[in-house]
Design a protein around this motif. Sequence first.
Motif, PDB file in Angstrom:
ATOM      1  N   CYS A   1      45.101  44.299  44.251  1.00  0.00           N
ATOM      2  CA  CYS A   1      46.219  43.401  44.530  1.00  0.00           C
ATOM      3  C   CYS A   1      47.535  44.056  44.109  1.00  0.00           C
ATOM      4  CB  CYS A   1      46.033  42.059  43.818  1.00  0.00           C
ATOM      5  SG  CYS A   1      46.438  42.076  42.064  1.00  0.00           S
ATOM      6  N   LYS A   2      48.641  43.447  44.520  1.00  0.00           N
ATOM      7  CA  LYS A   2      49.974  43.969  44.192  1.00  0.00           C
ATOM      8  C   LYS A   2      50.243  43.956  42.697  1.00  0.00           C
ATOM      9  CE  LYS A   2      52.095  42.657  48.555  1.00  0.00           C
ATOM     10  NZ  LYS A   2      53.044  41.763  49.235  1.00  0.00           N
ATOM     11  N   LYS A   3      49.580  43.083  41.967  1.00  0.00           N
ATOM     12  CA  LYS A   3      49.790  42.977  40.524  1.00  0.00           C
ATOM     13  C   LYS A   3      48.979  44.040  39.760  1.00  0.00           C
ATOM     14  CE  LYS A   3      49.042  39.722  36.731  1.00  0.00           C
ATOM     15  NZ  LYS A   3      48.472  38.426  36.367  1.00  0.00           N
ATOM     16  N   CYS A   4      47.737  44.253  40.170  1.00  0.00           N
ATOM     17  CA  CYS A   4      46.840  45.152  39.437  1.00  0.00           C
ATOM     18  C   CYS A   4      46.875  46.598  39.949  1.00  0.00           C
ATOM     19  CB  CYS A   4      45.416  44.628  39.503  1.00  0.00           C
ATOM     20  SG  CYS A   4      45.198  43.029  38.678  1.00  0.00           S
ATOM     21  N   VAL A   5      47.258  46.809  41.175  1.00  0.00           N
ATOM     22  CA  VAL A   5      47.395  48.123  41.821  1.00  0.00           C
ATOM     23  C   VAL A   5      46.242  49.091  41.533  1.00  0.00           C
ATOM     24  CG1 VAL A   5      49.903  48.001  42.118  1.00  0.00           C
ATOM     25  CG2 VAL A   5      48.974  48.981  40.018  1.00  0.00           C
ATOM     26  N   ASN A   6      45.018  48.607  41.648  1.00  0.00           N
ATOM     27  CA  ASN A   6      43.822  49.430  41.441  1.00  0.00           C
ATOM     28  C   ASN A   6      43.752  50.052  40.052  1.00  0.00           C
ATOM     29  OD1 ASN A   6      42.264  49.253  43.899  1.00  0.00           O
ATOM     30  ND2 ASN A   6      43.981  50.288  44.894  1.00  0.00           N
ATOM     31  N   ILE A   7      44.275  49.347  39.056  1.00  0.00           N
ATOM     32  CA  ILE A   7      44.193  49.826  37.668  1.00  0.00           C
ATOM     33  C   ILE A   7      43.291  48.917  36.847  1.00  0.00           C
ATOM     34  CG2 ILE A   7      45.493  50.219  35.544  1.00  0.00           C
ATOM     35  CD1 ILE A   7      47.837  51.119  37.248  1.00  0.00           C
ATOM     36  N   ASN A   8      43.388  47.613  37.068  1.00  0.00           N
ATOM     37  CA  ASN A   8      42.631  46.647  36.262  1.00  0.00           C
ATOM     38  C   ASN A   8      41.297  46.301  36.901  1.00  0.00           C
ATOM     39  OD1 ASN A   8      44.781  46.417  34.402  1.00  0.00           O
ATOM     40  ND2 ASN A   8      45.804  44.987  35.766  1.00  0.00           N
ATOM     41  N   TRP A   9      40.258  46.227  36.080  1.00  0.00           N
ATOM     42  CA  TRP A   9      38.920  45.844  36.520  1.00  0.00           C
ATOM     43  C   TRP A   9      38.758  44.340  36.347  1.00  0.00           C
ATOM     44  CZ3 TRP A   9      35.102  49.303  38.230  1.00  0.00           C
ATOM     45  CH2 TRP A   9      35.441  50.665  38.139  1.00  0.00           C
ATOM     46  N   HIS A  10      38.215  43.677  37.397  1.00  0.00           N
ATOM     47  CA  HIS A  10      37.999  42.231  37.325  1.00  0.00           C
ATOM     48  C   HIS A  10      36.701  41.860  38.024  1.00  0.00           C
ATOM     49  CE1 HIS A  10      41.943  41.349  35.703  1.00  0.00           C
ATOM     50  NE2 HIS A  10      42.531  41.980  36.706  1.00  0.00           N
ATOM     51  N   VAL A  11      36.198  40.677  37.701  1.00  0.00           N
ATOM     52  CA  VAL A  11      35.032  40.112  38.385  1.00  0.00           C
ATOM     53  C   VAL A  11      35.471  39.605  39.753  1.00  0.00           C
ATOM     54  CG1 VAL A  11      33.804  39.534  36.249  1.00  0.00           C
ATOM     55  CG2 VAL A  11      35.331  37.844  37.326  1.00  0.00           C
TER      56      VAL A  11
ATOM     57  N   PHE B   1      39.219  53.606  46.477  1.00  0.00           N
ATOM     58  CA  PHE B   1      38.673  53.173  45.187  1.00  0.00           C
ATOM     59  C   PHE B   1      37.471  52.245  45.360  1.00  0.00           C
ATOM     60  CE2 PHE B   1      43.146  54.060  44.124  1.00  0.00           C
ATOM     61  CZ  PHE B   1      42.935  55.059  43.184  1.00  0.00           C
ATOM     62  N   HIS B   2      37.173  51.904  46.598  1.00  0.00           N
ATOM     63  CA  HIS B   2      36.088  50.967  46.865  1.00  0.00           C
ATOM     64  C   HIS B   2      35.074  51.557  47.826  1.00  0.00           C
ATOM     65  CE1 HIS B   2      39.550  48.691  45.403  1.00  0.00           C
ATOM     66  NE2 HIS B   2      38.615  48.086  44.676  1.00  0.00           N
ATOM     67  N   ARG B   3      35.035  52.882  47.882  1.00  0.00           N
ATOM     68  CA  ARG B   3      34.027  53.665  48.611  1.00  0.00           C
ATOM     69  C   ARG B   3      33.849  53.248  50.060  1.00  0.00           C
ATOM     70  NH1 ARG B   3      29.259  54.764  44.220  1.00  0.00           N
ATOM     71  NH2 ARG B   3      30.624  55.521  42.593  1.00  0.00           N
ATOM     72  N   GLU B   4      34.964  53.125  50.754  1.00  0.00           N
ATOM     73  CA  GLU B   4      34.880  52.829  52.185  1.00  0.00           C
ATOM     74  C   GLU B   4      34.276  54.036  52.887  1.00  0.00           C
ATOM     75  OE1 GLU B   4      37.719  51.693  55.945  1.00  0.00           O
ATOM     76  OE2 GLU B   4      38.636  52.467  54.135  1.00  0.00           O
ATOM     77  N   PRO B   5      33.227  53.841  53.685  1.00  0.00           N
ATOM     78  CA  PRO B   5      32.632  54.979  54.390  1.00  0.00           C
ATOM     79  C   PRO B   5      33.591  55.527  55.440  1.00  0.00           C
ATOM     80  CG  PRO B   5      31.365  52.954  54.753  1.00  0.00           C
ATOM     81  CD  PRO B   5      32.558  52.599  53.952  1.00  0.00           C
ATOM     82  N   SER B   6      33.898  56.811  55.329  1.00  0.00           N
ATOM     83  CA  SER B   6      34.761  57.451  56.320  1.00  0.00           C
ATOM     84  C   SER B   6      34.702  58.954  56.161  1.00  0.00           C
ATOM     85  CB  SER B   6      36.210  56.978  56.157  1.00  0.00           C
ATOM     86  OG  SER B   6      36.733  57.433  54.937  1.00  0.00           O
ATOM     87  N   GLY B   7      35.236  59.644  57.156  1.00  0.00           N
ATOM     88  CA  GLY B   7      35.408  61.089  57.086  1.00  0.00           C
ATOM     89  C   GLY B   7      34.142  61.852  56.779  1.00  0.00           C
TER      90      GLY B   7
ATOM     91  N   VAL C   1      46.521  35.228  46.256  1.00  0.00           N
ATOM     92  CA  VAL C   1      47.809  34.868  45.655  1.00  0.00           C
ATOM     93  C   VAL C   1      48.837  35.989  45.812  1.00  0.00           C
ATOM     94  CG1 VAL C   1      48.983  34.294  43.483  1.00  0.00           C
ATOM     95  CG2 VAL C   1      46.786  33.243  44.032  1.00  0.00           C
ATOM     96  N   PHE C   2      48.454  37.229  45.498  1.00  0.00           N
ATOM     97  CA  PHE C   2      49.405  38.344  45.482  1.00  0.00           C
ATOM     98  C   PHE C   2      49.331  39.242  46.716  1.00  0.00           C
ATOM     99  CE2 PHE C   2      48.172  37.631  40.948  1.00  0.00           C
ATOM    100  CZ  PHE C   2      49.349  37.038  40.544  1.00  0.00           C
ATOM    101  N   GLY C   3      48.178  39.293  47.372  1.00  0.00           N
ATOM    102  CA  GLY C   3      47.982  40.200  48.501  1.00  0.00           C
ATOM    103  C   GLY C   3      47.616  41.597  48.035  1.00  0.00           C
ATOM    104  N   PHE C   4      47.262  42.438  48.993  1.00  0.00           N
ATOM    105  CA  PHE C   4      46.889  43.820  48.696  1.00  0.00           C
ATOM    106  C   PHE C   4      48.128  44.634  48.341  1.00  0.00           C
ATOM    107  CE2 PHE C   4      43.053  42.656  50.884  1.00  0.00           C
ATOM    108  CZ  PHE C   4      42.082  43.513  50.412  1.00  0.00           C
ATOM    109  N   VAL C   5      47.928  45.637  47.490  1.00  0.00           N
ATOM    110  CA  VAL C   5      49.005  46.561  47.183  1.00  0.00           C
ATOM    111  C   VAL C   5      49.432  47.240  48.484  1.00  0.00           C
ATOM    112  CG1 VAL C   5      47.442  48.480  46.587  1.00  0.00           C
ATOM    113  CG2 VAL C   5      49.740  48.426  45.650  1.00  0.00           C
ATOM    114  N   ARG C   6      50.715  47.429  48.669  1.00  0.00           N
ATOM    115  CA  ARG C   6      51.255  48.003  49.898  1.00  0.00           C
ATOM    116  C   ARG C   6      50.642  49.384  50.162  1.00  0.00           C
ATOM    117  NH1 ARG C   6      57.256  47.501  50.704  1.00  0.00           N
ATOM    118  NH2 ARG C   6      56.720  46.132  52.418  1.00  0.00           N
ATOM    119  N   GLY C   7      50.213  49.589  51.399  1.00  0.00           N
ATOM    120  CA  GLY C   7      49.703  50.882  51.824  1.00  0.00           C
ATOM    121  C   GLY C   7      48.227  51.123  51.548  1.00  0.00           C
ATOM    122  N   TYR C   8      47.534  50.167  50.971  1.00  0.00           N
ATOM    123  CA  TYR C   8      46.118  50.374  50.664  1.00  0.00           C
ATOM    124  C   TYR C   8      45.285  50.065  51.894  1.00  0.00           C
ATOM    125  CZ  TYR C   8      41.907  50.720  47.818  1.00  0.00           C
ATOM    126  OH  TYR C   8      40.692  51.112  47.292  1.00  0.00           O
ATOM    127  N   GLN C   9      45.359  50.983  52.870  1.00  0.00           N
ATOM    128  CA  GLN C   9      44.643  50.826  54.135  1.00  0.00           C
ATOM    129  C   GLN C   9      43.323  51.587  54.137  1.00  0.00           C
ATOM    130  OE1 GLN C   9      45.561  48.912  56.893  1.00  0.00           O
ATOM    131  NE2 GLN C   9      47.044  48.054  55.481  1.00  0.00           N
TER     132      GLN C   9
END
Length: 121
Positions: free
Chosen positions: A40-50, A72-78, A60-68
């Motif tokens: 999210c825009k608040k945690c920016v892939n730094i904080n771990w949560h359930v 960090f979440h092992r999207e299968p690609s490339g 509430v906050f939406g995804f951090v800008r540009g996280y397409q």
Amino acid sequence: MDKSWMSYSRVSNVYRNGVESFLNLAFATSSQENMILCPCKKCVNINWHVREVVQEHLIVFGFVRGYQKWVFHREPSGRFASTSNSTYPQNFQHRSAREDDMEGMLRDAFNMLLMVLIPLK
């Protein structure tokens, strides 16, 4: 992977269904101790949560800008995408932020940057 839902209003069913799909992928591929990095825009892939907290933050906050590309979440690609059961090469080792304190180092650096940009009065 279609991510067009990310541009919809966060109160729309399309967005909420997309968040559910993201959470299913993220928790299936990159959870540790039943938590993931929150994009999210608040945690920016730094904080771990359930799951429930990440879901709330994304609505509430939406995804951090540009996280397409969900690196960090092992999207299968490339080159790591394959038809086998493994998304990553067999010699790939995912280290917990708690093991190497990367989370702490990033938090220290980020907070220090904020202090420089927004001086206390």
